[in-house]
Design a protein around this motif. Structure first.
Motif, short mmCIF file in Angstrom:
data_model
loop_
_atom_site.label_atom_id
_atom_site.label_comp_id
_atom_site.label_asym_id
_atom_site.label_seq_id
_atom_site.Cartn_x
_atom_site.Cartn_y
_atom_site.Cartn_z
N LEU A 1 38.01 -14.81 -0.04
CA LEU A 1 36.24 -15.22 -0.38
C LEU A 1 35.28 -14.33 -0.27
N LYS A 2 35.44 -13.17 0.81
CA LYS A 2 35.14 -12.25 0.58
C LYS A 2 35.49 -10.81 1.18
N ASP A 3 35.71 -9.53 0.74
CA ASP A 3 36.18 -8.45 1.02
C ASP A 3 36.10 -8.15 2.50
N SER A 4 36.90 -8.14 3.50
CA SER A 4 36.69 -6.92 4.71
C SER A 4 38.22 -6.68 4.57
N ALA A 5 38.63 -6.05 5.97
CA ALA A 5 39.80 -5.14 6.95
C ALA A 5 40.95 -5.64 5.94
N THR A 6 41.27 -6.76 5.75
CA THR A 6 42.74 -7.86 5.78
C THR A 6 42.13 -8.39 4.10
N GLY A 7 42.17 -7.51 3.81
CA GLY A 7 41.60 -8.21 2.34
C GLY A 7 40.61 -8.42 1.17
N VAL A 8 40.57 -8.57 -0.13
CA VAL A 8 40.20 -8.49 -0.68
C VAL A 8 39.75 -9.40 -1.75
N THR A 9 39.01 -10.21 -2.14
CA THR A 9 38.85 -11.12 -3.37
C THR A 9 38.80 -10.38 -4.74
N ARG A 10 39.24 -11.45 -6.10
CA ARG A 10 39.23 -11.73 -6.68
C ARG A 10 39.36 -10.20 -7.61
N ALA A 11 37.34 -10.12 -7.98
CA ALA A 11 36.54 -9.61 -8.49
C ALA A 11 37.03 -8.15 -7.99
N THR A 12 37.08 -8.03 -6.54
CA THR A 12 37.17 -6.13 -6.22
C THR A 12 38.89 -5.65 -6.62
N ALA A 13 39.38 -6.50 -6.66
CA ALA A 13 41.15 -6.77 -7.32
C ALA A 13 41.00 -5.91 -8.87
N ARG B 1 38.34 -4.95 -10.29
CA ARG B 1 37.29 -3.93 -10.14
C ARG B 1 38.77 -3.01 -10.12
N LEU B 2 39.33 -2.70 -9.25
CA LEU B 2 40.76 -1.69 -8.74
C LEU B 2 41.52 -1.55 -10.09
N ALA B 3 42.03 -2.18 -10.17
CA ALA B 3 43.20 -2.32 -11.38
C ALA B 3 42.40 -2.18 -12.74
N GLU B 4 40.92 -2.45 -13.13
CA GLU B 4 40.83 -1.64 -14.47
C GLU B 4 40.53 -0.33 -14.14
N VAL B 5 39.92 0.30 -13.00
CA VAL B 5 39.38 1.79 -12.87
C VAL B 5 40.87 2.44 -12.83
N LEU B 6 42.02 1.51 -12.45
CA LEU B 6 43.33 2.17 -12.25
C LEU B 6 44.42 2.11 -13.52
N GLY B 7 44.07 1.29 -13.69
CA GLY B 7 44.70 0.88 -15.37
C GLY B 7 45.47 0.44 -15.36
N VAL B 8 45.96 -0.23 -14.68
CA VAL B 8 46.94 -0.94 -14.14
C VAL B 8 46.63 -3.22 -14.81
N ASP B 9 47.38 -3.43 -14.63
CA ASP B 9 47.32 -4.69 -14.43
C ASP B 9 47.22 -5.19 -12.90
N GLU B 10 46.42 -6.98 -12.49
CA GLU B 10 46.53 -7.28 -11.21
C GLU B 10 47.96 -7.13 -10.61
N THR B 11 49.54 -7.13 -11.05
CA THR B 11 49.85 -7.63 -9.93
C THR B 11 50.85 -5.91 -9.80
N GLN B 12 50.31 -4.92 -10.60
CA GLN B 12 50.83 -3.89 -10.68
C GLN B 12 49.48 -3.63 -9.17
N LEU B 13 48.73 -3.06 -9.38
CA LEU B 13 47.88 -3.25 -8.64
C LEU B 13 48.46 -2.89 -7.32
N ILE B 14 48.93 -4.40 -6.99
CA ILE B 14 49.71 -5.08 -5.98
C ILE B 14 50.91 -4.39 -5.36
N HIS B 15 51.33 -3.96 -6.23
CA HIS B 15 52.73 -3.12 -6.24
C HIS B 15 52.39 -1.69 -5.31
N LEU B 16 51.05 -1.03 -6.49
CA LEU B 16 51.01 0.24 -5.82
C LEU B 16 50.28 0.22 -4.13
#
Length: 93
Positions: free
Chosen positions: A14-26, A28-43
């Protein structure tokens, strides 16, 4: 085809922390890296695996004193060269 047993349920935090991130953060990361959310998790998991898990097969442990003496004998004798038993050792043997 992927079987159901090969999949896991994944929930964003529900909020970003040391043990997880929100979907919005994921997203944003996926967009910056040019991958989808599944690939982001694998990375992310791959990055964690290379940082945490040994990247080589475990050996038999430390060498014996006899093995160390043999290695020390086989090293050419150079002035100002020190043979150490441990990379983090501050004293020569």
């Amino acid at each position: 085809m992927t079987t159901l047993s090969a999949q896991i349920s994944f929930r964003y935090r529900l909020k970003d922390s040391a043990t997880g991130v929100t979907r919005a953060t994921a997203k944003r990361l996926a967009e910056v890296l040019g991958v989808d959310e599944t690939q982001l998790i694998h990375l992310a998991l791959h990055d964690l695996a290379t940082k945490v898990l040994p990247q080589y097969e475990e050996d038999e442990g430390a060498i014996t004193k006899a093995q160390f003496r043999q290695i020390k004998k086989s090293v050419p004798k150079f002035k100002d060269i020190v043979v150490r038993s441990n990379l983090f050792d501050t004293e020569s043997i």
